[in-house]
Design a protein around this motif. Structure first.
Motif, PDB file in Angstrom:
ATOM      1  N   TYR A 175       0.827  -1.196   0.000  1.00 40.15           N
ATOM      2  CA  TYR A 175       0.000   0.000   0.000  1.00 40.15           C
ATOM      3  C   TYR A 175       0.868   1.256   0.000  1.00 40.15           C
ATOM      4  N   LEU A 176       1.904   1.282   0.824  1.00 47.12           N
ATOM      5  CA  LEU A 176       2.768   2.457   0.886  1.00 47.12           C
ATOM      6  C   LEU A 176       3.463   2.723  -0.440  1.00 47.12           C
ATOM      7  N   SER A 177       3.844   1.678  -1.132  1.00 44.94           N
ATOM      8  CA  SER A 177       4.481   1.837  -2.441  1.00 44.94           C
ATOM      9  C   SER A 177       3.511   2.472  -3.433  1.00 44.94           C
ATOM     10  N   ARG A 178       2.283   2.002  -3.448  1.00 45.41           N
ATOM     11  CA  ARG A 178       1.275   2.548  -4.360  1.00 45.41           C
ATOM     12  C   ARG A 178       0.923   3.990  -3.980  1.00 45.41           C
ATOM     13  N   ALA A 179       0.821   4.272  -2.694  1.00 48.63           N
ATOM     14  CA  ALA A 179       0.520   5.638  -2.242  1.00 48.63           C
ATOM     15  C   ALA A 179       1.662   6.584  -2.631  1.00 48.63           C
ATOM     16  N   THR A 180       2.883   6.117  -2.520  1.00 51.12           N
ATOM     17  CA  THR A 180       4.040   6.933  -2.910  1.00 51.12           C
ATOM     18  C   THR A 180       4.007   7.235  -4.400  1.00 51.12           C
ATOM     19  N   LEU A 181       3.677   6.242  -5.213  1.00 47.55           N
ATOM     20  CA  LEU A 181       3.577   6.454  -6.655  1.00 47.55           C
ATOM     21  C   LEU A 181       2.460   7.452  -6.993  1.00 47.55           C
ATOM     22  N   ALA A 182       1.347   7.344  -6.305  1.00 44.55           N
ATOM     23  CA  ALA A 182       0.234   8.288  -6.532  1.00 44.55           C
ATOM     24  C   ALA A 182       0.670   9.701  -6.185  1.00 44.55           C
ATOM     25  N   TRP A 183       1.361   9.858  -5.074  1.00 42.24           N
ATOM     26  CA  TRP A 183       1.844  11.183  -4.666  1.00 42.24           C
ATOM     27  C   TRP A 183       2.852  11.714  -5.679  1.00 42.24           C
ATOM     28  N   GLN A 184       3.741  10.856  -6.164  1.00 41.70           N
ATOM     29  CA  GLN A 184       4.724  11.282  -7.157  1.00 41.70           C
ATOM     30  C   GLN A 184       4.035  11.731  -8.449  1.00 41.70           C
ATOM     31  N   ALA A 185       2.989  11.035  -8.851  1.00 41.42           N
ATOM     32  CA  ALA A 185       2.240  11.436 -10.053  1.00 41.42           C
ATOM     33  C   ALA A 185       1.609  12.807  -9.843  1.00 41.42           C
ATOM     34  N   ALA A 186       1.020  13.020  -8.676  1.00 40.54           N
ATOM     35  CA  ALA A 186       0.388  14.314  -8.388  1.00 40.54           C
ATOM     36  C   ALA A 186       1.422  15.431  -8.356  1.00 40.54           C
ATOM     37  N   GLU A 187       2.561  15.186  -7.751  1.00 40.31           N
ATOM     38  CA  GLU A 187       3.601  16.209  -7.678  1.00 40.31           C
ATOM     39  C   GLU A 187       4.172  16.525  -9.064  1.00 40.31           C
ATOM     40  N   ALA A 188       4.348  15.501  -9.890  1.00 46.46           N
ATOM     41  CA  ALA A 188       4.833  15.729 -11.258  1.00 46.46           C
ATOM     42  C   ALA A 188       3.799  16.522 -12.054  1.00 46.46           C
ATOM     43  N   LEU A 189       2.541  16.223 -11.847  1.00 48.79           N
ATOM     44  CA  LEU A 189       1.475  16.957 -12.522  1.00 48.79           C
ATOM     45  C   LEU A 189       1.464  18.416 -12.072  1.00 48.79           C
ATOM     46  N   ARG A 190       1.564  18.649 -10.768  1.00 50.70           N
ATOM     47  CA  ARG A 190       1.606  20.031 -10.256  1.00 50.70           C
ATOM     48  C   ARG A 190       2.792  20.806 -10.842  1.00 50.70           C
ATOM     49  N   ALA A 191       3.955  20.183 -10.866  1.00 47.45           N
ATOM     50  CA  ALA A 191       5.155  20.848 -11.383  1.00 47.45           C
ATOM     51  C   ALA A 191       4.993  21.168 -12.867  1.00 47.45           C
ATOM     52  N   GLY A 192       4.444  20.242 -13.626  1.00 50.07           N
ATOM     53  CA  GLY A 192       4.257  20.462 -15.052  1.00 50.07           C
ATOM     54  C   GLY A 192       3.244  21.554 -15.343  1.00 50.07           C
ATOM     55  N   ILE A 193       2.177  21.593 -14.584  1.00 46.98           N
ATOM     56  CA  ILE A 193       1.168  22.645 -14.754  1.00 46.98           C
ATOM     57  C   ILE A 193       1.779  24.000 -14.415  1.00 46.98           C
ATOM     58  N   HIS A 194       2.565  24.033 -13.362  1.00 50.29           N
ATOM     59  CA  HIS A 194       3.244  25.272 -12.957  1.00 50.29           C
ATOM     60  C   HIS A 194       4.100  25.829 -14.090  1.00 50.29           C
ATOM     61  N   ASP A 195       4.649  24.946 -14.909  1.00 54.79           N
ATOM     62  CA  ASP A 195       5.532  25.361 -16.002  1.00 54.79           C
ATOM     63  C   ASP A 195       4.787  25.803 -17.264  1.00 54.79           C
ATOM     64  N   ILE A 196       3.476  25.653 -17.299  1.00 54.34           N
ATOM     65  CA  ILE A 196       2.702  26.067 -18.467  1.00 54.34           C
ATOM     66  C   ILE A 196       2.219  27.490 -18.246  1.00 54.34           C
ATOM     67  N   ASP A 197       2.686  28.407 -19.085  1.00 50.65           N
ATOM     68  CA  ASP A 197       2.315  29.814 -18.962  1.00 50.65           C
ATOM     69  C   ASP A 197       0.804  29.967 -19.084  1.00 50.65           C
TER      70      ASP A 197
ATOM     71  N   PRO B 136      -1.130  21.301  -1.592  1.00 50.81           N
ATOM     72  CA  PRO B 136      -1.132  19.869  -1.917  1.00 50.81           C
ATOM     73  C   PRO B 136      -1.162  18.960  -0.693  1.00 50.81           C
ATOM     74  N   HIS B 137      -2.371  18.592  -0.296  1.00 51.41           N
ATOM     75  CA  HIS B 137      -2.541  17.664   0.823  1.00 51.41           C
ATOM     76  C   HIS B 137      -2.959  16.275   0.356  1.00 51.41           C
ATOM     77  N   SER B 138      -3.260  16.151  -0.937  1.00 49.72           N
ATOM     78  CA  SER B 138      -3.732  14.868  -1.433  1.00 49.72           C
ATOM     79  C   SER B 138      -3.259  14.676  -2.871  1.00 49.72           C
ATOM     80  N   THR B 139      -3.747  13.636  -3.496  1.00 49.88           N
ATOM     81  CA  THR B 139      -3.371  13.351  -4.873  1.00 49.88           C
ATOM     82  C   THR B 139      -4.363  13.959  -5.860  1.00 49.88           C
ATOM     83  N   VAL B 140      -5.215  14.847  -5.396  1.00 49.07           N
ATOM     84  CA  VAL B 140      -6.103  15.601  -6.280  1.00 49.07           C
ATOM     85  C   VAL B 140      -5.377  16.888  -6.665  1.00 49.07           C
ATOM     86  N   VAL B 141      -5.331  17.168  -7.957  1.00 52.14           N
ATOM     87  CA  VAL B 141      -4.650  18.353  -8.475  1.00 52.14           C
ATOM     88  C   VAL B 141      -5.686  19.205  -9.191  1.00 52.14           C
ATOM     89  N   THR B 142      -5.787  20.458  -8.789  1.00 48.71           N
ATOM     90  CA  THR B 142      -6.736  21.385  -9.406  1.00 48.71           C
ATOM     91  C   THR B 142      -5.966  22.570  -9.954  1.00 48.71           C
TER      92      THR B 142
END
Length: 147
Positions: free
Chosen positions: A1-23, A31-37
């Motif tokens: 479970y921890l491995s899967r939760a870590t992967l979910a968090w990494q996906a959310a963080e990568a998504l946040r970083a990528g969105i931040h880079d789009i002008d 960011p408290h969860s794996t939901v990205v808005t």
């Protein structure tokens, strides 16, 4: 479970970083969860038109209002899809910037209209009615009873 939760968090963080880079886009909230808005920083950029383009490209898109936004729920299986999503998102933003008239077409027009309805109680009533019709046991709703 921890491995899967870590992967979910990494996906959310990568998504946040990528969105931040789009002008023209900004990540909303803390960011408290794996939901990205995210929302547009430029009022002339129709995020609903961006959502329409993403949907045509095969992405499931969850739109929000007040302010117009898109949210994504990430999980462990999303790790390999973050980069393709961000590429499509960047292209969609560029397309809508080049063609602002897309904000007056498709679902973008419907979502934009719903966000501008001045009688929010009417919208709330109609949404409850649809939900009751879809999920109610007998189609009757005590919340919608005439007063």
């Amino acid at each position: 479970y921890l491995s899967r939760a870590t992967l979910a968090w990494q996906a959310a963080e990568a998504l946040r970083a990528g969105i931040h880079d789009i002008d023209g886009l900004q990540v909303m909230g803390t960011p408290h969860s794996t939901v990205v808005t995210y929302a547009a920083t430029d009022r002339r950029l129709s995020l609903y038109a961006v959502a329409d383009i993403l949907q045509v490209r095969g992405w499931a898109v969850d739109r929000q209002q007040s302010p117009p936004a898109i949210h994504c729920s990430t999980n462990a299986t999303n790790v390999p899809t973050v980069a393709p999503y961000l590429a499509d998102l960047g292209e969609a933003v560029a397309t809508v910037r080049a063609h602002p008239e897309l904000g007056r077409e498709g679902q973008a027009a419907m979502y934009g209209m719903m966000a501008r309805i001045p009688v929010k109680g009417l919208v709330s009533h109609e949404v409850r009615k649809v939900m009751q019709d879809l999920y109610g046991a007998d189609g009757a709703s005590p919340l919608l009873a005439a007063k």
